[in-house]
Motif scaffolding. Sequence first.
Motif, PDB file in Angstrom:
ATOM      1  N   LEU A  95       0.797  -1.225   0.000  1.00 27.36           N
ATOM      2  CA  LEU A  95       0.000   0.000   0.000  1.00 27.36           C
ATOM      3  C   LEU A  95       0.832   1.279   0.000  1.00 27.36           C
ATOM      4  O   LEU A  95       0.358   2.319  -0.454  1.00 27.36           O
ATOM      5  N   SER A  96       2.042   1.209   0.483  1.00 26.50           N
ATOM      6  CA  SER A  96       2.852   2.421   0.649  1.00 26.50           C
ATOM      7  C   SER A  96       3.027   3.213  -0.652  1.00 26.50           C
ATOM      8  O   SER A  96       2.764   4.420  -0.696  1.00 26.50           O
ATOM      9  N   SER A  97       3.439   2.552  -1.715  1.00 27.41           N
ATOM     10  CA  SER A  97       3.650   3.276  -2.977  1.00 27.41           C
ATOM     11  C   SER A  97       2.322   3.712  -3.589  1.00 27.41           C
ATOM     12  O   SER A  97       2.226   4.787  -4.184  1.00 27.41           O
ATOM     13  N   LYS A  98       1.286   2.892  -3.429  1.00 25.36           N
ATOM     14  CA  LYS A  98      -0.036   3.267  -3.932  1.00 25.36           C
ATOM     15  C   LYS A  98      -0.546   4.519  -3.227  1.00 25.36           C
ATOM     16  O   LYS A  98      -1.092   5.421  -3.864  1.00 25.36           O
TER      17      LYS A  98
ATOM     18  N   LYS B  80       7.686  -2.180  16.714  1.00 22.23           N
ATOM     19  CA  LYS B  80       7.466  -0.727  16.813  1.00 22.23           C
ATOM     20  C   LYS B  80       7.850  -0.021  15.513  1.00 22.23           C
ATOM     21  O   LYS B  80       7.187   0.934  15.105  1.00 22.23           O
ATOM     22  N   SER B  81       8.904  -0.491  14.859  1.00 21.03           N
ATOM     23  CA  SER B  81       9.317   0.137  13.603  1.00 21.03           C
ATOM     24  C   SER B  81       8.256  -0.050  12.519  1.00 21.03           C
ATOM     25  O   SER B  81       7.997   0.862  11.727  1.00 21.03           O
TER      26      SER B  81
ATOM     27  N   ALA C 205       6.150   3.039  10.820  1.00 22.97           N
ATOM     28  CA  ALA C 205       6.078   3.242   9.369  1.00 22.97           C
ATOM     29  C   ALA C 205       4.622   3.389   8.921  1.00 22.97           C
ATOM     30  O   ALA C 205       4.304   4.257   8.089  1.00 22.97           O
ATOM     31  N   ILE C 206       3.737   2.582   9.473  1.00 20.32           N
ATOM     32  CA  ILE C 206       2.318   2.679   9.127  1.00 20.32           C
ATOM     33  C   ILE C 206       1.742   3.991   9.639  1.00 20.32           C
ATOM     34  O   ILE C 206       1.002   4.680   8.927  1.00 20.32           O
TER      35      ILE C 206
ATOM     36  N   GLU D 123      -0.184   9.728   8.872  1.00 17.56           N
ATOM     37  CA  GLU D 123       0.068  11.126   9.194  1.00 17.56           C
ATOM     38  C   GLU D 123       0.308  11.997   7.960  1.00 17.56           C
ATOM     39  O   GLU D 123       0.175  13.207   8.037  1.00 17.56           O
ATOM     40  N   GLN D 124       0.637  11.379   6.827  1.00 19.21           N
ATOM     41  CA  GLN D 124       0.740  12.144   5.588  1.00 19.21           C
ATOM     42  C   GLN D 124      -0.627  12.651   5.152  1.00 19.21           C
ATOM     43  O   GLN D 124      -0.734  13.623   4.420  1.00 19.21           O
TER      44      GLN D 124
END
Length: 93
Positions: free
Chosen positions: A26-29, A74-75, A79-80, A85-86
């Motif tokens: 999902l990150s790049s999408k 936690k990392s 990241a999620i 937050e973006q």
Amino acid sequence: SENIKFDEKLAQSDSEKKLYLIHQSLSSKLSEKLRIKDFDSIFKLLLEYSQPLSSFFQDNLVNTDDEKISLNRKSLLLAISQEFEQIIDFEKL
């Protein structure tokens, strides 16, 4: 812990691995949809985190006695969180 990247080899449960894979997918999408301000698609993508996050918290203890495992989890959550937050300013809610 902000500089620590999730290490898939340290993942101990299927739900932990699945959450990581969903995040990778999902990150790049999300970045692309955010760039073009396609908020309908963004919120649909964010909803895809719902079940994997729920399973992750049911199956895994984040603050374990094993510091490596704890920091790794936690990392992933950080990241999620940064993805969300973006899009959403939780402090303004």
